[in-house]
Motif scaffolding. Structure first.
Motif, short mmCIF file in Angstrom:
data_model
loop_
_atom_site.label_atom_id
_atom_site.label_comp_id
_atom_site.label_asym_id
_atom_site.label_seq_id
_atom_site.Cartn_x
_atom_site.Cartn_y
_atom_site.Cartn_z
N ASP A 1 44.44 39.62 44.55
CA ASP A 1 45.78 40.04 44.96
C ASP A 1 46.87 39.21 44.29
O ASP A 1 47.85 39.75 43.79
CB ASP A 1 45.92 39.93 46.49
CG ASP A 1 44.87 40.75 47.23
OD1 ASP A 1 44.35 41.70 46.62
OD2 ASP A 1 44.59 40.43 48.38
N SER B 1 41.56 37.62 47.90
CA SER B 1 42.98 37.28 47.81
C SER B 1 43.33 36.72 46.43
O SER B 1 44.48 36.82 45.99
CB SER B 1 43.36 36.28 48.91
OG SER B 1 42.71 35.04 48.70
N THR C 1 47.98 42.86 51.80
CA THR C 1 46.54 42.78 52.10
C THR C 1 46.33 43.30 53.51
O THR C 1 46.95 42.81 54.45
CB THR C 1 46.03 41.33 51.99
OG1 THR C 1 46.28 40.84 50.68
CG2 THR C 1 44.54 41.27 52.28
#
Length: 431
Positions: free
Chosen positions: A201, A198, A105
């Motif tokens: 992700d 996130s 990230t």
């Protein structure tokens, strides 16, 4: 999932607020608002600290303006007063937010910028040289983040009620009629938006097991062995993004990596890396505008572009742009040694703030006025008054305090003399 609590006392502590004041002032342009804050720094710091400790801090309306870089964006700017509170909150929360993100990230995270992302792709590209890449972008990412889902995400990380109340205030300060949107230009927005995605992700890494997956804010790139797998990955990721309340842009694409990946300002190939065409054109235009400029101006204006060029295969481009000034480009990357004033090693250079906090008496030996980054400062050579005078260890400190500079010019004939560095209301001096 572990949640973090009992953070508000650290956020509202005097030391953290003073650190936040320094950070907010450092990033604030020199205007009337900044000058007023500096003149009344102690008062505003006390007031912010008190409101945070009481848990009653309220954020003001955001100032709105437009920028074009290259497309139109609406920026919302908070007051300097609010920026201090933003920094105080995020300085404590950042490590916990970053701990919830994957290693791939990037964007708006210290140490995880464009260059780190580019290096990761260049390091591993030989492993997926014959693969396909999937490139996805979210439509109006900041403006589309649903407040209710973002607040749920934050509550999976923090459980401190006072902290959650203030984060909710920051989020609710900017919203559309559907309860969506984070303000571009507000410091916490970049971390909260990264935290929001996130979840995607972790889904990509842990659920569908994408080893080569990179996200820079809302720009996502991942790799698949064949075209069929790539289409399956695109569909799965698109469904997940839509479940978060976001929309995937129509320009999502699946392309063989050998055709080139245009991402984060570079064009990546299995064997080499080039600059994005728009950036190359900007470099050429700026170099032509500065063709008659002196060397110092030219180097200062072109330094950022050299940062782009030195991390790609751009040697020929450098020669094309300005062959006669090629040597000046090379000088930009040279590590300049820190000057050793008065022949005192740089290890014996101390900050004036550390001297002030220590309260130790020092003996002023000599001083000289210097210019550092076009800013007038003074370098002071001194020893500690409580050290052995037969074999003294010399030290130096640097300051731009106009009060100290003025007093040193008046006290030059009195040197050496002893004094202590102290901090008055909004300036440093000695007595």
């Amino acid at each position: 999932m572990k949640r973090f609590g009992n953070l508000w006392s650290e956020i509202a502590s005097r030391g953290n607020v003073e650190k936040a004041v320094c950070a907010a002032l450092a990033h604030q342009r020199n205007n009337a608002q900044k000058r007023e804050f500096i003149e009344n720094r102690e008062f505003y710091t006390d007031e912010i600290c008190r409101k945070l400790q009481e848990g009653t801090f309220d954020f003001s309306e955001l100032y709105e303006f437009k920028v074009y870089e290259p497309k139109e964006r609406i920026i919302h700017c908070p007051t300097l007063y609010d920026k201090v509170a933003h920094h105080a909150i995020m300085d404590v929360c950042k490590p916990y937010i970053i701990s919830k993100m994957t290693n791939d990230t990037y964007g708006s995270i210290k140490g995880r910028g464009l260059q780190m992302c580019a290096n990761r792709i260049k390091t591993n590209r030989h492993k997926f040289a014959d693969w396909y890449y999937i490139q996805i972008d979210c439509k109006k990412f900041y403006q589309s983040i649903p407040h209710d889902k973002l607040k749920q995400t934050i509550r999976r990380v923090f459980k401190d009620k006072t902290l959650l109340k203030h984060l909710d205030k920051i989020i609710d300060r900017h919203e559309d009629s559907k309860g969506r949107g984070l303000a571009i230009g507000v410091f916490p927005s970049q971390y909260l938006s990264n935290l929001f995605l996130s979840e995607l992700d972790h889904f990509a890494k842990e659920q569908i097991h994408l080893k080569w997956y990179y996200r820079y804010m809302d720009d996502i790139v991942c790799f698949a062995k064949d075209k069929q797998s790539a289409h399956s990955v695109l569909e799965t990721l698109s469904n997940k993004i839509e479940s978060l309340g976001l929309t995937v842009k129509e320009n999502a694409r699946i392309v063989p990596f050998r055709c080139g990946l245009d991402f984060i300002g570079y064009k990546f190939y299995p064997t080499h890396t080039l600059l994005r065409k728009r950036i190359k054109m900007n470099i050429k235009k700026k170099s032509n505008r500065l063709k008659n400029a002196d060397d110092d101006t030219w180097k200062m204006q072109m330094a950022s572009y050299y940062g782009w060029l030195k991390h790609c295969d751009g040697k020929n481009l450098l020669k094309t742009i300005k062959g006669d000034r090629m040597i000046e480009y090379k000088k930009l990357s040279e590590k300049r040694p820190r000057p050793s004033w008065f022949d005192v090693p740089k290890e014996q250079r101390e900050s004036i703030m550390a001297l002030c906090e220590s309260g130790r008496e020092i003996v002023f030996i000599d001083y000289m006025e210097v210019e550092i980054k076009k800013e007038k400062k003074v370098v002071v050579k001194y020893i500690y008054a409580d050290e052995n005078c037969d074999n003294p260890t010399f030290h130096t400190f640097i300051t731009k305090s106009a009060v100290i500079m003025d007093r040193l010019s008046n006290d030059k004939e009195l040197m050496p003399f002893s004094a202590r560095i102290i901090k008055k209301k909004n300036y440093m001096c000695y007595e």
